[in-house]
Scaffold this active site. Structure first.
Site, PDB file in Angstrom:
ATOM      1  N   ASP A 179      17.815 -29.774  -6.464  1.00  0.00           N
ATOM      2  CA  ASP A 179      16.461 -29.939  -5.941  1.00  0.00           C
ATOM      3  C   ASP A 179      16.269 -29.216  -4.607  1.00  0.00           C
ATOM      4  O   ASP A 179      15.174 -28.728  -4.313  1.00  0.00           O
ATOM      5  CB  ASP A 179      16.114 -31.433  -5.798  1.00  0.00           C
ATOM      6  CG  ASP A 179      17.172 -32.224  -5.021  1.00  0.00           C
ATOM      7  OD1 ASP A 179      18.227 -31.658  -4.674  1.00  0.00           O
ATOM      8  OD2 ASP A 179      16.950 -33.426  -4.781  1.00  0.00           O
TER       9      ASP A 179
ATOM     10  N   GLY B  16      26.666 -16.503  -2.734  1.00  0.00           N
ATOM     11  CA  GLY B  16      26.245 -17.898  -2.614  1.00  0.00           C
ATOM     12  C   GLY B  16      24.944 -18.105  -1.870  1.00  0.00           C
ATOM     13  O   GLY B  16      24.833 -19.020  -1.057  1.00  0.00           O
TER      14      GLY B  16
ATOM     15  N   ASN C  26      19.211 -34.985  -6.705  1.00  0.00           N
ATOM     16  CA  ASN C  26      20.114 -35.921  -6.023  1.00  0.00           C
ATOM     17  C   ASN C  26      19.771 -36.037  -4.547  1.00  0.00           C
ATOM     18  O   ASN C  26      20.618 -36.325  -3.716  1.00  0.00           O
ATOM     19  CB  ASN C  26      21.586 -35.519  -6.220  1.00  0.00           C
ATOM     20  CG  ASN C  26      21.828 -34.052  -5.890  1.00  0.00           C
ATOM     21  OD1 ASN C  26      21.000 -33.409  -5.240  1.00  0.00           O
ATOM     22  ND2 ASN C  26      22.954 -33.532  -6.339  1.00  0.00           N
TER      23      ASN C  26
ATOM     24  N   HIS D 193       0.776   0.611  10.446  1.00  0.00           N
ATOM     25  CA  HIS D 193       1.088  -0.782  10.154  1.00  0.00           C
ATOM     26  C   HIS D 193       2.455  -0.854   9.451  1.00  0.00           C
ATOM     27  O   HIS D 193       2.887   0.087   8.808  1.00  0.00           O
ATOM     28  CB  HIS D 193      -0.003  -1.416   9.280  1.00  0.00           C
ATOM     29  CG  HIS D 193      -0.198  -0.759   7.960  1.00  0.00           C
ATOM     30  ND1 HIS D 193      -0.787   0.471   7.809  1.00  0.00           N
ATOM     31  CD2 HIS D 193       0.139  -1.160   6.709  1.00  0.00           C
ATOM     32  CE1 HIS D 193      -0.823   0.802   6.531  1.00  0.00           C
ATOM     33  NE2 HIS D 193      -0.263  -0.166   5.838  1.00  0.00           N
ATOM     34  N   HIS D 194       3.113  -1.968   9.582  1.00  0.00           N
ATOM     35  CA  HIS D 194       4.466  -2.219   9.061  1.00  0.00           C
ATOM     36  C   HIS D 194       5.533  -1.447   9.847  1.00  0.00           C
ATOM     37  O   HIS D 194       6.667  -1.321   9.374  1.00  0.00           O
ATOM     38  CB  HIS D 194       4.606  -1.870   7.571  1.00  0.00           C
ATOM     39  CG  HIS D 194       3.701  -2.639   6.657  1.00  0.00           C
ATOM     40  ND1 HIS D 194       3.147  -3.852   6.999  1.00  0.00           N
ATOM     41  CD2 HIS D 194       3.258  -2.362   5.395  1.00  0.00           C
ATOM     42  CE1 HIS D 194       2.394  -4.290   6.000  1.00  0.00           C
ATOM     43  NE2 HIS D 194       2.432  -3.412   5.021  1.00  0.00           N
TER      44      HIS D 194
ATOM     45  N   GLY E 173      18.699 -33.940  -1.974  1.00  0.00           N
ATOM     46  CA  GLY E 173      19.161 -33.135  -0.849  1.00  0.00           C
ATOM     47  C   GLY E 173      20.257 -32.157  -1.199  1.00  0.00           C
ATOM     48  O   GLY E 173      20.541 -31.885  -2.366  1.00  0.00           O
TER      49      GLY E 173
ATOM     50  N   GLU F 128       9.452 -10.539  -2.301  1.00  0.00           N
ATOM     51  CA  GLU F 128      10.487  -9.517  -2.464  1.00  0.00           C
ATOM     52  C   GLU F 128      11.890 -10.105  -2.589  1.00  0.00           C
ATOM     53  O   GLU F 128      12.738  -9.547  -3.295  1.00  0.00           O
ATOM     54  CB  GLU F 128      10.441  -8.528  -1.289  1.00  0.00           C
ATOM     55  CG  GLU F 128       9.218  -7.642  -1.256  1.00  0.00           C
ATOM     56  CD  GLU F 128       8.034  -8.250  -0.542  1.00  0.00           C
ATOM     57  OE1 GLU F 128       6.993  -7.565  -0.405  1.00  0.00           O
ATOM     58  OE2 GLU F 128       8.140  -9.434  -0.101  1.00  0.00           O
TER      59      GLU F 128
ATOM     60  N   ASP G 289       0.805  -1.231   0.000  1.00  0.00           N
ATOM     61  CA  ASP G 289       0.000   0.000   0.000  1.00  0.00           C
ATOM     62  C   ASP G 289       0.832   1.272   0.000  1.00  0.00           C
ATOM     63  O   ASP G 289       0.375   2.313  -0.479  1.00  0.00           O
ATOM     64  CB  ASP G 289      -1.003   0.011   1.151  1.00  0.00           C
ATOM     65  CG  ASP G 289      -0.358  -0.176   2.517  1.00  0.00           C
ATOM     66  OD1 ASP G 289       0.829  -0.567   2.569  1.00  0.00           O
ATOM     67  OD2 ASP G 289      -1.034   0.069   3.525  1.00  0.00           O
TER      68      ASP G 289
ATOM     69  N   GLU H 211      26.475 -29.309   0.706  1.00  0.00           N
ATOM     70  CA  GLU H 211      26.649 -29.337   2.159  1.00  0.00           C
ATOM     71  C   GLU H 211      27.163 -30.707   2.607  1.00  0.00           C
ATOM     72  O   GLU H 211      28.022 -30.800   3.494  1.00  0.00           O
ATOM     73  CB  GLU H 211      25.309 -29.034   2.848  1.00  0.00           C
ATOM     74  CG  GLU H 211      24.586 -27.808   2.334  1.00  0.00           C
ATOM     75  CD  GLU H 211      25.257 -26.510   2.726  1.00  0.00           C
ATOM     76  OE1 GLU H 211      26.372 -26.558   3.278  1.00  0.00           O
ATOM     77  OE2 GLU H 211      24.674 -25.447   2.471  1.00  0.00           O
TER      78      GLU H 211
END
Length: 615
Positions: free
Chosen positions: A491, A460, A518, A117-118, A520, A53, A30, A524
């Site tokens: 994925d 990253g 693959n 608001h916000h 997951g 956003e 708004d 990591e």
């Protein structure tokens, strides 16, 4: 032109169009709705309308990379702008000019400290959010602090912030109060040309080309110590002579091209230099595909210890390195294992030049590099010509990846996948990879001569690539020559920003979306927690994504494929209809869990060592 008047929002729209921007990313709220009316009613600007956003910020990042110039992000006060900040931070980290315009409550409501608001329900409710963006912005136009009785000051503050965004190739922030939208301002500012991001800045601009929050080296050197400030052309001339002398004495010179060379449009000039002088050139992961990777003078992709052996040996044996736009982050440098002696290195940056151990803070890559072409070319006649290599010779030497014979078994494994898709790319494709198996997998693969490659190697942020693909595809639509936009995403990463595929459908875009299934977060797992539950994800049925996100009345045709074997993928890539970018395509590549490119495996080992204090 006569000095006419217009509404301030109209002035902003006209200024944005002068930069060449056509797409505006963001989410309505708004506090920005009245400003969005001006965008929607303009015949040139297109309101994209993102799912959230954060995705909008990623899309603006991708648009700026392909456009080679400004991108614009519009959010609403508080809740909207905070959602975008992670994406804006990535644009700061990787040097991209993104103008973040935030629709805000009116100056009257802010001065009265109304509980709106916000807001945060604290005394700092109307300054807290801009304070958060301060560290991520090279310049800020806080129009709420400009008196509405002097509306032409709106123009001055806005124009200065826009200039800084373009000159520094960094994000900038504009707080646009609702009562400033329709304020009447002079149009005279539209007659003042805006800087080109690739044009050499003035000395005044160089004073400000430093990271946000740090003092200018110019001010520190010349003002605190009272030295006479020389003219920038005198310093540049001196620097060029020093570099030419180092080059003249070198027996094994090379050029190393990094990320900021692209941000400041130096690719064509570097190519002119290496061809005119016959100098071997290499790229870093963040500099990949800035120059032609099929060129006879191209030596390979260098990332310190995480380089192919022949590439590493040649780079580290050189006695003159022209390091253009260096950005030595951990993933871009093999965990800081770049071994180049500063004594014979020349590092060109956007706010300083380093020659050996000396710094010249009044110089800029956009001043120095064009003059180097002639200076180094004048030296080349006394040198032995450099012998070029064909792509086939580079493959034999192990400088680039080769299309390997089918590994045992039918599974799509990384060792086979990346050279195979590398041979499928078209000459001018836009290729986007998520930081993970795909970005590391393509590092040693030579891309087509006119391809554009983007990966968020430094920041990253997981999921960046999906939003960036939207922005890249929209930028490609603006070009005369039609280009395919191709995404490779895991994925796990896809799940963070999958909604933006719906925006691609809504806007009639036709990218190729390769999803590496693959099971997951493989990057990591390679670093830590190979069997840990926290690296697992909920498996989606990827074949339902396009029908779901396209809805009942899709704006563009779509098709999905699931590919489980090498033969299936090979046949799909050869299919003539598949190669026509006339619809959005999702290609799910089912791959073995635990398989990864060798470059990622080695980088993961280096990262794990660094995370454990080097042990």
């Amino acid at each position: 032109m006569p000095d006419t008047t217009m509404e301030f929002a109209k002035y902003i729209v006209e200024r944005l169009k002068q930069t060449g921007v056509k797409q505006i990313f963001g989410v309505p709220g708004d506090y920005n709705l009245e400003f969005l009316d001006y965008i929607e009613n303009d015949s040139v600007l297109n309101w994209v309308g993102n799912a959230n956003e954060l995705n909008a910020a990623y899309a603006a990042d991708g648009y700026a990379r392909i456009k080679g110039g400004l991108a614009v992000l519009v959010t609403t006060f508080g809740v909207g702008e905070l959602s975008a900040l992670n994406g804006v931070a990535g644009s700061l980290s990787e040097r991209l000019p993104v103008l973040h315009i935030v629709g805000a409550p009116s100056t009257r409501m802010q001065r009265s400290h109304a509980l709106l608001h916000h807001t945060l329900n604290t005394p700092s409710s109307f300054t807290a959010f801009s304070d958060m963006s301060k560290q991520l912005s090279c310049s800020m136009a806080l129009l709420n602090q400009v008196s509405p009785d002097t509306p032409n000051a709106f123009v001055d503050v806005f124009d200065e912030t826009l200039r800084q965004c373009l000159t520094q190739c960094r994000p900038a922030y504009v707080e646009l109060p609702m009562d400033a939208v329709r304020a009447i301002v002079s149009s005279r500012g539209l007659q003042v040309p805006l800087p080109e991001p690739h044009a050499a800045p003035s000395l005044d601009a160089l004073r400000q080309l430093t990271p946000p929050g740090t003092p200018s080296p110019i001010n520190r050197l010349y003002k605190e110590f009272g030295y006479f400030e020389p003219k920038p052309d005198v310093v540049t001339e001196h620097v060029v002579k020093l570099i030419a002398k180092l080059y003249e004495n070198a027996k094994r010179p090379i050029v190393l091209v990094d990320a900021c060379a692209a941000r400041f449009g130096m690719g064509p000039i570097i190519r002119h230099l290496v061809e005119a002088c016959g100098i071997r050139f290499f790229t870093t992961p963040m500099g990949k595909a800035i120059l032609d990777e099929h060129h006879p003078l191209y030596g390979g992709c260098y990332a310190g210890r995480n380089s192919l052996a022949p590439v590493r040996e040649e780079v580290e044996a050189s006695d003159f390195v022209l390091y253009v736009g260096s950005l030595k982050s951990d993933f871009n440098s093999g965990s800081f294992s770049v071994h180049i002696d500063d004594a014979h290195a020349v590092k060109l940056h956007s706010y300083t030049t380093q020659v050996g151990y000396a710094q010249f803070p009044t110089t800029d890559i956009r001043h120095v590099l064009p003059q180097l072409v002639g200076a180094l070319e004048a030296v080349k006649s006394a040198r032995s010509p450099t012998v070029g290599e064909s792509l086939e010779e580079k493959m034999k030497q192990g400088r680039v990846a080769t299309l390997v014979d089918r590994p045992e078994g039918k599974d799509i494994v990384h060792k086979w996948l990346w050279p195979r898709v590398g041979s499928w790319f078209h000459d001018n494709d836009i290729i986007i990879t998520e930081t993970g198996t795909s970005s590391f997998g393509l590092l040693p693969v030579p891309l087509p001569s006119h391809a554009t490659y983007s990966a968020q190697v430094l920041w990253g942020s997981i999921g960046w690539s999906v939003g960036a693909t939207l922005g890249a595809a929209l930028a490609a639509e603006e070009e005369e020559d039609k280009r395919r936009t191709i995404l490779f995403v895991g994925d796990g990463s896809l799940q963070l920003t999958v909604q933006e595929i719906g925006t691609m459908v809504r806007r009639g875009l036709h990218p190729y979306l390769f999803v590496l299934n693959n099971d997951g977060y493989e990057i990591e797992r390679q670093i830590h927690g190979r069997t840990a539950e926290y690296n697992n994800i909920q498996l989606y049925d990827h074949q339902l994504l396009l029908p779901f996100l396209a809805g009942k009345n899709p704006a563009t045709p779509f098709e999905s494929h699931v590919v489980r074997t090498q033969d299936e993928l090979h046949r799909l890539l050869l299919d003539e209809k598949f190669n026509i970018p006339d619809r959005i395509r999702l290609i799910e590549l089912v791959m073995p869990k635990g398989d990864a490119p060798e470059t990622l495996i080695f980088q993961a080992r280096l990262t794990a060592e660094a995370n454990n204090g080097g042990h």
